[in-house]
Design a protein around this motif. Structure first.
Motif, PDB file in Angstrom:
ATOM      1  N   HIS A 153       0.843  -1.205   0.000  1.00  0.00           N
ATOM      2  CA  HIS A 153       0.000   0.000   0.000  1.00  0.00           C
ATOM      3  C   HIS A 153       0.878   1.255   0.000  1.00  0.00           C
ATOM      4  CE1 HIS A 153      -2.975   2.956   1.256  1.00  0.00           C
ATOM      5  NE2 HIS A 153      -2.384   3.088   2.436  1.00  0.00           N
ATOM      6  N   SER A 154       1.862   1.305   0.887  1.00  0.00           N
ATOM      7  CA  SER A 154       2.740   2.477   0.978  1.00  0.00           C
ATOM      8  C   SER A 154       3.678   2.580  -0.217  1.00  0.00           C
ATOM      9  CB  SER A 154       3.542   2.439   2.278  1.00  0.00           C
ATOM     10  OG  SER A 154       2.679   2.647   3.377  1.00  0.00           O
ATOM     11  N   LYS A 155       4.181   1.446  -0.661  1.00  0.00           N
ATOM     12  CA  LYS A 155       5.078   1.427  -1.826  1.00  0.00           C
ATOM     13  C   LYS A 155       4.359   1.985  -3.059  1.00  0.00           C
ATOM     14  CE  LYS A 155       7.194  -2.088  -4.687  1.00  0.00           C
ATOM     15  NZ  LYS A 155       7.483  -3.514  -4.799  1.00  0.00           N
ATOM     16  N   GLU A 156       3.130   1.566  -3.276  1.00  0.00           N
ATOM     17  CA  GLU A 156       2.361   2.052  -4.425  1.00  0.00           C
ATOM     18  C   GLU A 156       2.083   3.552  -4.299  1.00  0.00           C
ATOM     19  OE1 GLU A 156      -1.936   1.438  -6.639  1.00  0.00           O
ATOM     20  OE2 GLU A 156      -1.243  -0.094  -5.251  1.00  0.00           O
ATOM     21  N   ALA A 157       1.716   3.997  -3.096  1.00  0.00           N
ATOM     22  CA  ALA A 157       1.445   5.425  -2.897  1.00  0.00           C
ATOM     23  C   ALA A 157       2.696   6.261  -3.157  1.00  0.00           C
ATOM     24  CB  ALA A 157       0.921   5.665  -1.484  1.00  0.00           C
ATOM     25  N   LEU A 158       3.835   5.785  -2.681  1.00  0.00           N
ATOM     26  CA  LEU A 158       5.081   6.516  -2.918  1.00  0.00           C
ATOM     27  C   LEU A 158       5.458   6.523  -4.403  1.00  0.00           C
ATOM     28  CD1 LEU A 158       7.385   5.538   0.075  1.00  0.00           C
ATOM     29  CD2 LEU A 158       6.782   7.868  -0.627  1.00  0.00           C
ATOM     30  N   SER A 159       5.163   5.440  -5.107  1.00  0.00           N
ATOM     31  CA  SER A 159       5.515   5.384  -6.527  1.00  0.00           C
ATOM     32  C   SER A 159       4.704   6.388  -7.350  1.00  0.00           C
ATOM     33  CB  SER A 159       5.329   3.971  -7.083  1.00  0.00           C
ATOM     34  OG  SER A 159       3.961   3.660  -7.234  1.00  0.00           O
ATOM     35  N   LYS A 160       3.542   6.771  -6.858  1.00  0.00           N
ATOM     36  CA  LYS A 160       2.681   7.730  -7.556  1.00  0.00           C
ATOM     37  C   LYS A 160       2.886   9.162  -7.055  1.00  0.00           C
ATOM     38  CE  LYS A 160      -0.903   4.301  -8.408  1.00  0.00           C
ATOM     39  NZ  LYS A 160      -2.254   3.863  -8.062  1.00  0.00           N
ATOM     40  N   ALA A 161       3.555   9.319  -5.927  1.00  0.00           N
ATOM     41  CA  ALA A 161       3.724  10.636  -5.323  1.00  0.00           C
ATOM     42  C   ALA A 161       4.879  11.402  -5.971  1.00  0.00           C
ATOM     43  CB  ALA A 161       3.985  10.492  -3.822  1.00  0.00           C
ATOM     44  N   THR A 162       4.794  12.701  -5.864  1.00  0.00           N
ATOM     45  CA  THR A 162       5.886  13.571  -6.295  1.00  0.00           C
ATOM     46  C   THR A 162       6.482  14.228  -5.061  1.00  0.00           C
ATOM     47  OG1 THR A 162       4.509  15.545  -6.509  1.00  0.00           O
ATOM     48  CG2 THR A 162       4.645  14.073  -8.442  1.00  0.00           C
ATOM     49  N   ASP A 163       7.640  14.801  -5.230  1.00  0.00           N
ATOM     50  CA  ASP A 163       8.237  15.510  -4.105  1.00  0.00           C
ATOM     51  C   ASP A 163       7.342  16.659  -3.640  1.00  0.00           C
ATOM     52  OD1 ASP A 163      10.317  13.741  -4.208  1.00  0.00           O
ATOM     53  OD2 ASP A 163      11.827  15.194  -4.839  1.00  0.00           O
ATOM     54  N   ASP A 164       6.614  17.275  -4.549  1.00  0.00           N
ATOM     55  CA  ASP A 164       5.688  18.349  -4.167  1.00  0.00           C
ATOM     56  C   ASP A 164       4.592  17.831  -3.238  1.00  0.00           C
ATOM     57  OD1 ASP A 164       7.089  20.206  -5.666  1.00  0.00           O
ATOM     58  OD2 ASP A 164       5.730  20.087  -7.389  1.00  0.00           O
TER      59      ASP A 164
END
Length: 164
Positions: A91-102
């Motif tokens: 769950h966290s890995k997928e969210a981080l893969s879609k997130a940007t530094d912003d």
């Protein structure tokens, strides 16, 4: 390098280290606690598995109110721990893969009954979650040491695991 990529790398390292600890989980010691103020072993490891999902939750929300959270039923086997760990990590890995530094710049808050306990940038909140993983896994290491369970390597070899 993007901060989100660095967080993904760190989360993955913590995941693999924690999985090694869960492989050694003593199912006959679920209720063990080294002190009256300590969590029972099954509660500690259950909590640890859930922390792996916090990053995904933090990226999807602006706060968590502790009064709205439910205490999960304790996990009591190595296979259940690994399954929950996998679910929360992914769950966290997928969210981080879609997130940007912003995405890491907006604020995230911890509340209790609507009252603010703490507020940080999402980046710092995620760092706090990663620190919680290390903290609770270190507690688990103390429990294991007191129970005579050999400790796996974490950030280098342990006294029990000299495979390096």
């Amino acid at each position: 390098m993007q901060i989100t990529h660095l967080l993904q790398t760190e989360l993955a390292h913590e995941y693999s280290t924690t999985a090694k600890f869960f492989d050694r989980y003593p199912v006959d010691k679920n209720k063990y606690a080294p002190h009256e103020k300590s969590m029972a072993l099954s509660h500690l490891v259950t909590h640890l598995t859930h922390i792996f999902g916090w990053t995904g939750d933090m990226l999807a929300t602006s706060y968590m109110d502790l009064a709205d959270t439910k205490t999960p039923s304790p996990l009591t086997s190595s296979s259940d721990l690994i399954a929950e760990l996998d679910k929360n990590f992914n769950h966290s890995k997928e969210a981080l893969s879609k997130a940007t530094d912003d995405d890491l710049e907006s604020n995230w808050a911890l509340k209790m009954n609507g009252n603010l306990i703490a507020e940080w940038s999402k980046y710092f909140a995620i760092r706090q979650a990663l620190n919680q993983i290390t903290h609770h896994r270190a507690q688990l290491g103390v429990y294991y040491r007191l129970l005579g369970i050999p400790l796996p390597a974490s950030y280098g070899p342990s006294a029990d695991d000299q495979s390096f």
